[in-house]
Design a protein around this motif. Structure first.
Motif, PDB file in Angstrom:
ATOM      1  N   SER A   1       0.808  -1.218   0.000  1.00 37.91           N
ATOM      2  CA  SER A   1       0.000   0.000   0.000  1.00 37.91           C
ATOM      3  C   SER A   1       0.842   1.269   0.000  1.00 37.91           C
ATOM      4  O   SER A   1       0.394   2.318  -0.470  1.00 37.91           O
ATOM      5  CB  SER A   1      -0.941  -0.004   1.212  1.00 37.91           C
ATOM      6  OG  SER A   1      -0.186  -0.111   2.415  1.00 37.91           O
ATOM      7  N   GLU A   2       2.063   1.195   0.509  1.00 35.74           N
ATOM      8  CA  GLU A   2       2.927   2.379   0.570  1.00 35.74           C
ATOM      9  C   GLU A   2       4.122   2.246  -0.372  1.00 35.74           C
ATOM     10  O   GLU A   2       5.197   2.789  -0.126  1.00 35.74           O
ATOM     11  CB  GLU A   2       3.421   2.574   2.008  1.00 35.74           C
ATOM     12  CG  GLU A   2       2.283   2.814   2.997  1.00 35.74           C
ATOM     13  CD  GLU A   2       2.795   2.994   4.411  1.00 35.74           C
ATOM     14  OE1 GLU A   2       4.028   2.921   4.602  1.00 35.74           O
ATOM     15  OE2 GLU A   2       1.963   3.218   5.313  1.00 35.74           O
ATOM     16  N   GLY A   3       3.933   1.537  -1.470  1.00 40.60           N
ATOM     17  CA  GLY A   3       5.016   1.358  -2.420  1.00 40.60           C
ATOM     18  C   GLY A   3       5.888   0.180  -2.044  1.00 40.60           C
ATOM     19  O   GLY A   3       5.810  -0.361  -0.944  1.00 40.60           O
ATOM     20  N   GLY A   4       6.726  -0.216  -2.986  1.00 45.08           N
ATOM     21  CA  GLY A   4       7.597  -1.341  -2.708  1.00 45.08           C
ATOM     22  C   GLY A   4       8.241  -1.856  -3.965  1.00 45.08           C
ATOM     23  O   GLY A   4       8.408  -1.122  -4.962  1.00 45.08           O
ATOM     24  N   HIS A   5       8.603  -3.109  -3.929  1.00 46.60           N
ATOM     25  CA  HIS A   5       9.377  -3.713  -5.010  1.00 46.60           C
ATOM     26  C   HIS A   5       8.724  -5.037  -5.413  1.00 46.60           C
ATOM     27  O   HIS A   5       8.508  -5.902  -4.578  1.00 46.60           O
ATOM     28  CB  HIS A   5      10.821  -3.957  -4.533  1.00 46.60           C
ATOM     29  CG  HIS A   5      11.756  -4.303  -5.640  1.00 46.60           C
ATOM     30  ND1 HIS A   5      12.179  -3.386  -6.564  1.00 46.60           N
ATOM     31  CD2 HIS A   5      12.333  -5.482  -5.968  1.00 46.60           C
ATOM     32  CE1 HIS A   5      13.000  -3.980  -7.418  1.00 46.60           C
ATOM     33  NE2 HIS A   5      13.111  -5.269  -7.070  1.00 46.60           N
ATOM     34  N   LEU A   6       8.388  -5.164  -6.702  1.00 53.32           N
ATOM     35  CA  LEU A   6       7.792  -6.388  -7.244  1.00 53.32           C
ATOM     36  C   LEU A   6       8.825  -7.093  -8.114  1.00 53.32           C
ATOM     37  O   LEU A   6       9.401  -6.496  -9.025  1.00 53.32           O
ATOM     38  CB  LEU A   6       6.548  -6.062  -8.076  1.00 53.32           C
ATOM     39  CG  LEU A   6       5.845  -7.263  -8.738  1.00 53.32           C
ATOM     40  CD1 LEU A   6       5.196  -8.141  -7.685  1.00 53.32           C
ATOM     41  CD2 LEU A   6       4.801  -6.796  -9.749  1.00 53.32           C
ATOM     42  N   THR A   7       9.074  -8.371  -7.823  1.00 50.59           N
ATOM     43  CA  THR A   7      10.026  -9.161  -8.585  1.00 50.59           C
ATOM     44  C   THR A   7       9.301 -10.305  -9.273  1.00 50.59           C
ATOM     45  O   THR A   7       8.537 -11.037  -8.639  1.00 50.59           O
ATOM     46  CB  THR A   7      11.127  -9.748  -7.674  1.00 50.59           C
ATOM     47  OG1 THR A   7      11.805  -8.673  -7.017  1.00 50.59           O
ATOM     48  CG2 THR A   7      12.134 -10.544  -8.493  1.00 50.59           C
ATOM     49  N   VAL A   8       9.534 -10.441 -10.577  1.00 47.21           N
ATOM     50  CA  VAL A   8       8.968 -11.549 -11.350  1.00 47.21           C
ATOM     51  C   VAL A   8      10.133 -12.275 -12.009  1.00 47.21           C
ATOM     52  O   VAL A   8      10.866 -11.696 -12.806  1.00 47.21           O
ATOM     53  CB  VAL A   8       7.973 -11.062 -12.416  1.00 47.21           C
ATOM     54  CG1 VAL A   8       7.367 -12.262 -13.134  1.00 47.21           C
ATOM     55  CG2 VAL A   8       6.883 -10.210 -11.792  1.00 47.21           C
ATOM     56  N   GLU A   9      10.296 -13.549 -11.653  1.00 45.97           N
ATOM     57  CA  GLU A   9      11.438 -14.330 -12.130  1.00 45.97           C
ATOM     58  C   GLU A   9      10.959 -15.583 -12.843  1.00 45.97           C
ATOM     59  O   GLU A   9      10.093 -16.301 -12.349  1.00 45.97           O
ATOM     60  CB  GLU A   9      12.337 -14.711 -10.956  1.00 45.97           C
ATOM     61  CG  GLU A   9      13.568 -15.488 -11.352  1.00 45.97           C
ATOM     62  CD  GLU A   9      14.475 -15.795 -10.165  1.00 45.97           C
ATOM     63  OE1 GLU A   9      15.524 -16.419 -10.367  1.00 45.97           O
ATOM     64  OE2 GLU A   9      14.104 -15.409  -9.031  1.00 45.97           O
ATOM     65  N   LEU A  10      11.534 -15.854 -14.028  1.00 47.56           N
ATOM     66  CA  LEU A  10      11.198 -17.037 -14.805  1.00 47.56           C
ATOM     67  C   LEU A  10      12.414 -17.946 -14.894  1.00 47.56           C
ATOM     68  O   LEU A  10      13.549 -17.467 -15.015  1.00 47.56           O
ATOM     69  CB  LEU A  10      10.745 -16.680 -16.223  1.00 47.56           C
ATOM     70  CG  LEU A  10       9.286 -16.197 -16.387  1.00 47.56           C
ATOM     71  CD1 LEU A  10       9.135 -14.779 -15.870  1.00 47.56           C
ATOM     72  CD2 LEU A  10       8.869 -16.268 -17.850  1.00 47.56           C
ATOM     73  N   SER A  11      12.173 -19.257 -14.835  1.00 46.20           N
ATOM     74  CA  SER A  11      13.247 -20.231 -14.997  1.00 46.20           C
ATOM     75  C   SER A  11      12.645 -21.528 -15.505  1.00 46.20           C
ATOM     76  O   SER A  11      11.435 -21.737 -15.446  1.00 46.20           O
ATOM     77  CB  SER A  11      13.971 -20.469 -13.665  1.00 46.20           C
ATOM     78  OG  SER A  11      13.077 -21.014 -12.707  1.00 46.20           O
ATOM     79  N   ALA A  12      13.506 -22.415 -16.025  1.00 50.31           N
ATOM     80  CA  ALA A  12      13.019 -23.687 -16.555  1.00 50.31           C
ATOM     81  C   ALA A  12      14.157 -24.690 -16.596  1.00 50.31           C
ATOM     82  O   ALA A  12      15.330 -24.325 -16.722  1.00 50.31           O
ATOM     83  CB  ALA A  12      12.414 -23.511 -17.950  1.00 50.31           C
ATOM     84  N   ASP A  13      13.801 -25.968 -16.449  1.00 51.67           N
ATOM     85  CA  ASP A  13      14.739 -27.051 -16.723  1.00 51.67           C
ATOM     86  C   ASP A  13      14.089 -27.958 -17.763  1.00 51.67           C
ATOM     87  O   ASP A  13      13.188 -27.528 -18.492  1.00 51.67           O
ATOM     88  CB  ASP A  13      15.099 -27.811 -15.432  1.00 51.67           C
ATOM     89  CG  ASP A  13      13.871 -28.361 -14.715  1.00 51.67           C
ATOM     90  OD1 ASP A  13      12.824 -28.545 -15.378  1.00 51.67           O
ATOM     91  OD2 ASP A  13      13.956 -28.616 -13.498  1.00 51.67           O
ATOM     92  N   GLU A  14      14.531 -29.196 -17.848  1.00 53.46           N
ATOM     93  CA  GLU A  14      13.997 -30.087 -18.875  1.00 53.46           C
ATOM     94  C   GLU A  14      12.526 -30.435 -18.660  1.00 53.46           C
ATOM     95  O   GLU A  14      11.823 -30.793 -19.599  1.00 53.46           O
ATOM     96  CB  GLU A  14      14.830 -31.387 -18.904  1.00 53.46           C
ATOM     97  CG  GLU A  14      16.247 -31.199 -19.396  1.00 53.46           C
ATOM     98  CD  GLU A  14      16.300 -30.706 -20.830  1.00 53.46           C
ATOM     99  OE1 GLU A  14      15.433 -31.131 -21.628  1.00 53.46           O
ATOM    100  OE2 GLU A  14      17.177 -29.885 -21.144  1.00 53.46           O
ATOM    101  N   ARG A  15      12.054 -30.332 -17.423  1.00 50.73           N
ATOM    102  CA  ARG A  15      10.697 -30.793 -17.115  1.00 50.73           C
ATOM    103  C   ARG A  15       9.756 -29.685 -16.652  1.00 50.73           C
ATOM    104  O   ARG A  15       8.573 -29.707 -16.978  1.00 50.73           O
ATOM    105  CB  ARG A  15      10.733 -31.878 -16.026  1.00 50.73           C
ATOM    106  CG  ARG A  15      11.519 -33.113 -16.401  1.00 50.73           C
ATOM    107  CD  ARG A  15      11.459 -34.178 -15.302  1.00 50.73           C
ATOM    108  NE  ARG A  15      11.945 -33.661 -14.029  1.00 50.73           N
ATOM    109  CZ  ARG A  15      11.184 -33.368 -13.009  1.00 50.73           C
ATOM    110  NH1 ARG A  15       9.888 -33.517 -13.091  1.00 50.73           N
ATOM    111  NH2 ARG A  15      11.696 -32.908 -11.879  1.00 50.73           N
TER     112      ARG A  15
END
Length: 495
Positions: free
Chosen positions: A410-424
């Motif tokens: 509500s008072e601001g902040g930090h949003l992190t979106v991380e993508l990763s993958a392996d064989e499955r």
């Protein structure tokens, strides 16, 4: 209704009254029955009781025009499986019949499995008796026979509890060779036991129980240091005169069975939860449908009133009419959210880079995040993260998760979106440094209509987890109060 069911592949027998239905019951075997509570000559309740008497495992669906609460105890007591109110729609009818037929199939399967288990138990008991007799009659011949069994561990001990026989199955299950254990105490194979702590000669069995065959479950040791649950059936070995000379133990590794039982319990819990959600969705859809049409009429009347009174009313009074219209629009949006939640979802998956789906979702929330002073850290591998997904559904699910994070800061902040993958597995992790959640909130956040906010219906996260599960994935939450929240989506990757 017969035509609806026939088009779905059901074989339908229709009867116009109580006695016609009895004739059909005498000549045919049925899997489910749909009965109107009001029938000519005799009531549907009488027919329900007759069906229960003749075919007690057949689920019966009762149809009623105006539900009479006073009849419900009689219907339930008579064995009614489900209820449908008139007018009966095709979708409701097919869904009810499908569930009833599936219940009938599951009951039949349960009976078959119980019969098979009983037969198997009888066969096993007979096998134990047969092997015991063979051991008493010809010890050398039995050794050859016992070594042919690799599914069960077969072990014989003498009257002093020393192992004298350890078959090939026992070697495979425990990892010990016969030469390693023959001559040692059988107690050494039990997990968590000490030879000094037991005074009775046979560690598995109390001789005072007076039974010829003793069976119990114990934890046993493996040669690699691990343990496994085992079912142990112990039979005394006696000379022809009745003198006890040892014990024969047949041991089965229950590891796979325990895992299957745990999996079955999880699936049963998931099924119960799905049925609860489905019932909640049907109820919500019914309520929303009843509200939607009156709201549309109210909005039309309000707009008409505004047009007619625009030249006659003061601006403050016109503002009141505008507030009425705005309130009606808000209620309509709420009704549409409920209807969307209750509506069946059909996916059209195709191979997509999840990075593009995430970017689209972030762009749609860009204005809200900028207004709150929220910065975004997007971490996407250069080679991309690919999966078979329905683009629209997955984007909506991500928007709901990200919007939840935005509202938590509500008072601001930090949003992190991380993508990763392996064989499955392909993963999307959405993290924020907002207010976090308590354990109680975590336990309920995916339940429909649960919310801790002053606005909203609490359907966003339940929709998100539904979409992820429909993609064959899972959704996990890691949170701490005043430290933030991280939600991880894991779905099958597509290389």
């Amino acid at each position: 209704m017969s035509e609806f069911l026939k088009r779905e592949g059901y074989e339908v027998l229709a009867a116009e009254d109580y006695f016609s239905a009895l004739s059909l019951l005498e000549e045919n075997s049925i899997d489910a029955a749909v009965i109107d509570i009001i029938l000519p000559r005799k009531s549907g309740l009488d027919l329900l009781r007759e069906v229960g008497r003749r075919e007690h495992q057949v689920p019966v669906i009762m149809i009623t025009g105006e539900p009479n609460i006073s009849q419900l105890p009689d219907l339930v007591q008579a064995g009614a499986y489900d209820f449908i109110t008139k007018p009966v729609t095709k979708e409701v009818l097919l869904r009810a019949v499908s569930k009833a037929v599936e219940k009938r199939r599951l009951l039949a399967e349960k009976i078959r499995l119980e019969r098979s288990i009983k037969e198997h138990a009888e066969q096993m008991e007979a096998l134990v008796e047969e092997r015991t007799r063979e051991l008493a009659e010809a010890h050398s011949f039995l050794n050859v026979v016992l070594d042919s069994s690799t599914e069960y561990a077969i072990m014989a001990t003498d009257e002093a509890d020393s192992i004298i026989l350890f078959n090939r199955g026992a070697e495979l299950i425990s990892g010990y060779s016969s030469s390693e254990v023959v001559g040692k105490s059988a107690l050494s194979l039990l997990a968590g036991e000490s030879t000094e702590a037991v005074e009775r000669p046979v560690p598995f069995i109390d001789e005072t129980d007076g039974r010829e065959v003793h069976q119990e479950e114990k934890m046993m040791r493996r040669a690699d240091g691990g343990t496994f649950p085992a079912s142990i059936a112990i039979t005394p070995i006696r000379k022809p005169g009745g003198e006890l000379i040892g014990h024969l133990s047949i041991i089965k590794d229950l590891t796979a069975q325990k895992r299957s039982e745990e999996h079955l319990q999880r699936m049963q819990a998931k099924l119960a939860h799905s049925e609860k959600i489905a019932a909640l969705g049907r109820m919500a859809a019914q309520v929303a449908h009843e509200v939607k049409n009156p709201l549309a009429g109210l909005r039309l009347y309000s707009l008409h009133l505004r047009g007619k009174a625009s030249d006659r009313l003061a601006p403050s009074e016109m503002a009141l009419i505008d507030k009425i219209i705005k309130g009606i629009d808000h209620l309509s949006d709420t009704v549409n959210q409920v209807l969307n939640f209750a509506r069946d979802i059909t996916l059209a998956p195709r191979r997509l880079d999840l990075g593009g789906v995430v970017n689209d979702a972030l762009q749609l929330l860009e204005t809200q995040m900028a207004a709150k002073g929220i910065s975004v850290d997007l971490r996407i591998p250069g080679e991309g993260v690919f999966a078979l997904v329905d683009e629209s559904a997955m984007r909506s699910a991500l928007i709901n998760l990200m919007l939840n994070s935005v509202q938590a800061m509500s008072e601001g902040g930090h949003l992190t979106v991380e993508l990763s993958a392996d064989e499955r597995i392909a993963e999307v992790i959405v993290s924020d440094d907002g207010c976090g959640m308590t354990p109680e909130q975590v336990a309920n956040i995916f339940e429909p209509f649960y919310t801790t906010k002053s606005q909203g219906l609490g359907l966003g996260l339940s929709y998100a987890v539904k979409i992820v599960e429909m993609h064959g994935g899972t959704l996990a939450v890691d949170t701490e109060v005043n430290r933030g929240t991280s939600i991880k989506i894991a779905i099958p990757a597509e290389r």
